[in-house]
Design a protein around this motif. Structure first.
Motif, PDB file in Angstrom:
ATOM      1  N   HIS A 189       0.841  -1.191   0.000  1.00 40.51           N
ATOM      2  CA  HIS A 189       0.000   0.000   0.000  1.00 40.51           C
ATOM      3  C   HIS A 189       0.878   1.244   0.000  1.00 40.51           C
ATOM      4  O   HIS A 189       1.987   1.235   0.540  1.00 40.51           O
ATOM      5  N   VAL A 190       0.367   2.298  -0.600  1.00 41.57           N
ATOM      6  CA  VAL A 190       1.049   3.587  -0.629  1.00 41.57           C
ATOM      7  C   VAL A 190       0.396   4.465   0.435  1.00 41.57           C
ATOM      8  O   VAL A 190      -0.826   4.633   0.450  1.00 41.57           O
ATOM      9  N   VAL A 191       1.215   5.012   1.318  1.00 43.04           N
ATOM     10  CA  VAL A 191       0.749   5.889   2.380  1.00 43.04           C
ATOM     11  C   VAL A 191       1.139   7.308   1.985  1.00 43.04           C
ATOM     12  O   VAL A 191       2.309   7.577   1.713  1.00 43.04           O
ATOM     13  N   GLU A 192       0.157   8.208   1.946  1.00 43.01           N
ATOM     14  CA  GLU A 192       0.405   9.586   1.542  1.00 43.01           C
ATOM     15  C   GLU A 192      -0.024  10.552   2.640  1.00 43.01           C
ATOM     16  O   GLU A 192      -1.094  10.398   3.227  1.00 43.01           O
ATOM     17  N   ALA A 193       0.844  11.524   2.899  1.00 48.64           N
ATOM     18  CA  ALA A 193       0.551  12.616   3.817  1.00 48.64           C
ATOM     19  C   ALA A 193       0.963  13.885   3.096  1.00 48.64           C
ATOM     20  O   ALA A 193       2.156  14.189   2.998  1.00 48.64           O
ATOM     21  N   GLY A 194      -0.007  14.597   2.546  1.00 49.32           N
ATOM     22  CA  GLY A 194       0.319  15.770   1.739  1.00 49.32           C
ATOM     23  C   GLY A 194       1.177  15.329   0.561  1.00 49.32           C
ATOM     24  O   GLY A 194       0.849  14.363  -0.128  1.00 49.32           O
ATOM     25  N   PRO A 195       2.325  15.978   0.347  1.00 49.61           N
ATOM     26  CA  PRO A 195       3.177  15.627  -0.796  1.00 49.61           C
ATOM     27  C   PRO A 195       4.108  14.435  -0.526  1.00 49.61           C
ATOM     28  O   PRO A 195       4.855  14.022  -1.400  1.00 49.61           O
ATOM     29  N   HIS A 196       4.046  13.866   0.679  1.00 54.51           N
ATOM     30  CA  HIS A 196       4.970  12.804   1.078  1.00 54.51           C
ATOM     31  C   HIS A 196       4.349  11.422   0.884  1.00 54.51           C
ATOM     32  O   HIS A 196       3.172  11.232   1.160  1.00 54.51           O
ATOM     33  N   LYS A 197       5.179  10.484   0.413  1.00 59.01           N
ATOM     34  CA  LYS A 197       4.701   9.120   0.179  1.00 59.01           C
ATOM     35  C   LYS A 197       5.693   8.115   0.739  1.00 59.01           C
ATOM     36  O   LYS A 197       6.898   8.344   0.730  1.00 59.01           O
ATOM     37  N   LEU A 198       5.171   6.996   1.213  1.00 55.21           N
ATOM     38  CA  LEU A 198       6.007   5.861   1.579  1.00 55.21           C
ATOM     39  C   LEU A 198       5.232   4.579   1.304  1.00 55.21           C
ATOM     40  O   LEU A 198       4.025   4.604   1.104  1.00 55.21           O
ATOM     41  N   ILE A 199       5.958   3.473   1.293  1.00 53.93           N
ATOM     42  CA  ILE A 199       5.363   2.167   1.002  1.00 53.93           C
ATOM     43  C   ILE A 199       5.219   1.380   2.293  1.00 53.93           C
ATOM     44  O   ILE A 199       6.152   1.289   3.088  1.00 53.93           O
ATOM     45  N   ALA A 200       4.046   0.816   2.477  1.00 50.18           N
ATOM     46  CA  ALA A 200       3.807  -0.122   3.575  1.00 50.18           C
ATOM     47  C   ALA A 200       3.567  -1.489   2.954  1.00 50.18           C
ATOM     48  O   ALA A 200       2.929  -1.611   1.903  1.00 50.18           O
ATOM     49  N   ASP A 201       4.089  -2.516   3.594  1.00 47.46           N
ATOM     50  CA  ASP A 201       3.956  -3.876   3.062  1.00 47.46           C
ATOM     51  C   ASP A 201       4.067  -4.863   4.216  1.00 47.46           C
ATOM     52  O   ASP A 201       4.409  -4.491   5.340  1.00 47.46           O
ATOM     53  N   ALA A 202       3.799  -6.092   3.925  1.00 46.01           N
ATOM     54  CA  ALA A 202       3.961  -7.170   4.891  1.00 46.01           C
ATOM     55  C   ALA A 202       5.191  -7.983   4.508  1.00 46.01           C
ATOM     56  O   ALA A 202       5.550  -8.056   3.331  1.00 46.01           O
ATOM     57  N   PRO A 203       5.842  -8.588   5.495  1.00 47.98           N
ATOM     58  CA  PRO A 203       6.968  -9.471   5.175  1.00 47.98           C
ATOM     59  C   PRO A 203       6.511 -10.649   4.322  1.00 47.98           C
ATOM     60  O   PRO A 203       5.332 -11.020   4.324  1.00 47.98           O
ATOM     61  N   SER A 204       7.456 -11.251   3.616  1.00 51.38           N
ATOM     62  CA  SER A 204       7.119 -12.380   2.735  1.00 51.38           C
ATOM     63  C   SER A 204       6.494 -13.532   3.498  1.00 51.38           C
ATOM     64  O   SER A 204       5.622 -14.230   2.972  1.00 51.38           O
ATOM     65  N   GLN A 205       6.864 -13.740   4.756  1.00 54.32           N
ATOM     66  CA  GLN A 205       6.282 -14.833   5.537  1.00 54.32           C
ATOM     67  C   GLN A 205       4.790 -14.661   5.785  1.00 54.32           C
ATOM     68  O   GLN A 205       4.096 -15.601   6.128  1.00 54.32           O
ATOM     69  N   TYR A 206       4.270 -13.435   5.589  1.00 54.07           N
ATOM     70  CA  TYR A 206       2.842 -13.169   5.735  1.00 54.07           C
ATOM     71  C   TYR A 206       2.159 -12.896   4.402  1.00 54.07           C
ATOM     72  O   TYR A 206       1.053 -12.379   4.358  1.00 54.07           O
ATOM     73  N   GLY A 207       2.846 -13.199   3.304  1.00 55.39           N
ATOM     74  CA  GLY A 207       2.241 -13.056   1.985  1.00 55.39           C
ATOM     75  C   GLY A 207       2.560 -11.767   1.266  1.00 55.39           C
ATOM     76  O   GLY A 207       2.087 -11.550   0.156  1.00 55.39           O
ATOM     77  N   GLY A 208       3.357 -10.897   1.860  1.00 54.78           N
ATOM     78  CA  GLY A 208       3.733  -9.642   1.207  1.00 54.78           C
ATOM     79  C   GLY A 208       5.032  -9.799   0.434  1.00 54.78           C
ATOM     80  O   GLY A 208       5.586 -10.896   0.314  1.00 54.78           O
TER      81      GLY A 208
END
Length: 127
Positions: free
Chosen positions: A14-33
């Protein structure tokens, strides 16, 4: 400021956005991410660490304490039925023991520390 979370390109990313700022959130591979970004728990710990560092630097500047920088390490995990944040602070600068003690007390006054230590209410609605 609103935080927007939208689907990313990976399996659980998922992409997390706060105003002009972005970061990526994900799950570890052991949980399917794809392990392509911060886990939600990491983001929460990062909020505590960043808030602590900012609060300590602002306080030191206001009090004219020679805090040249502070390193904050936050370890986090489930432990004995509670979620535990273990915060380790390394102060750099010409500081007295009294100033270090004062800074340790101020760390507990950062806004995120207060939020995590207090009562939290979450309101959820479908739109």
């Amino acid at each position: 400021m609103d935080i927007n979370v939208t689907r990313g390109e990976g399996k659980l990313q998922h992409v997390v956005e706060a105003g002009p700022h972005k970061l990526i959130a994900d799950a570890p591979s052991q949980y399917g991410g794809d392990d392509a970004g911060f886990t939600p728990h990491d983001l929460l710990a990062a909020s505590l660490g960043a808030c602590t560092a900012l609060t300590l630097n602002m306080y030191a500047k206001r009090k004219e304490i020679d805090l040249q920088k502070v390193d904050v390490k936050v370890e986090h995990a489930d432990k004995d039925g509670a979620y535990v944040f273990h915060r380790k602070l390394t102060f750099h600068g010409n500081l007295t023991d009294e100033q270090k003690t004062s800074l340790l007390g101020i760390a507990d006054k950062c806004p995120i520390h207060k939020i995590l230590s207090g009562e939290i209410k979450i309101v959820t609605e479908a739109v």
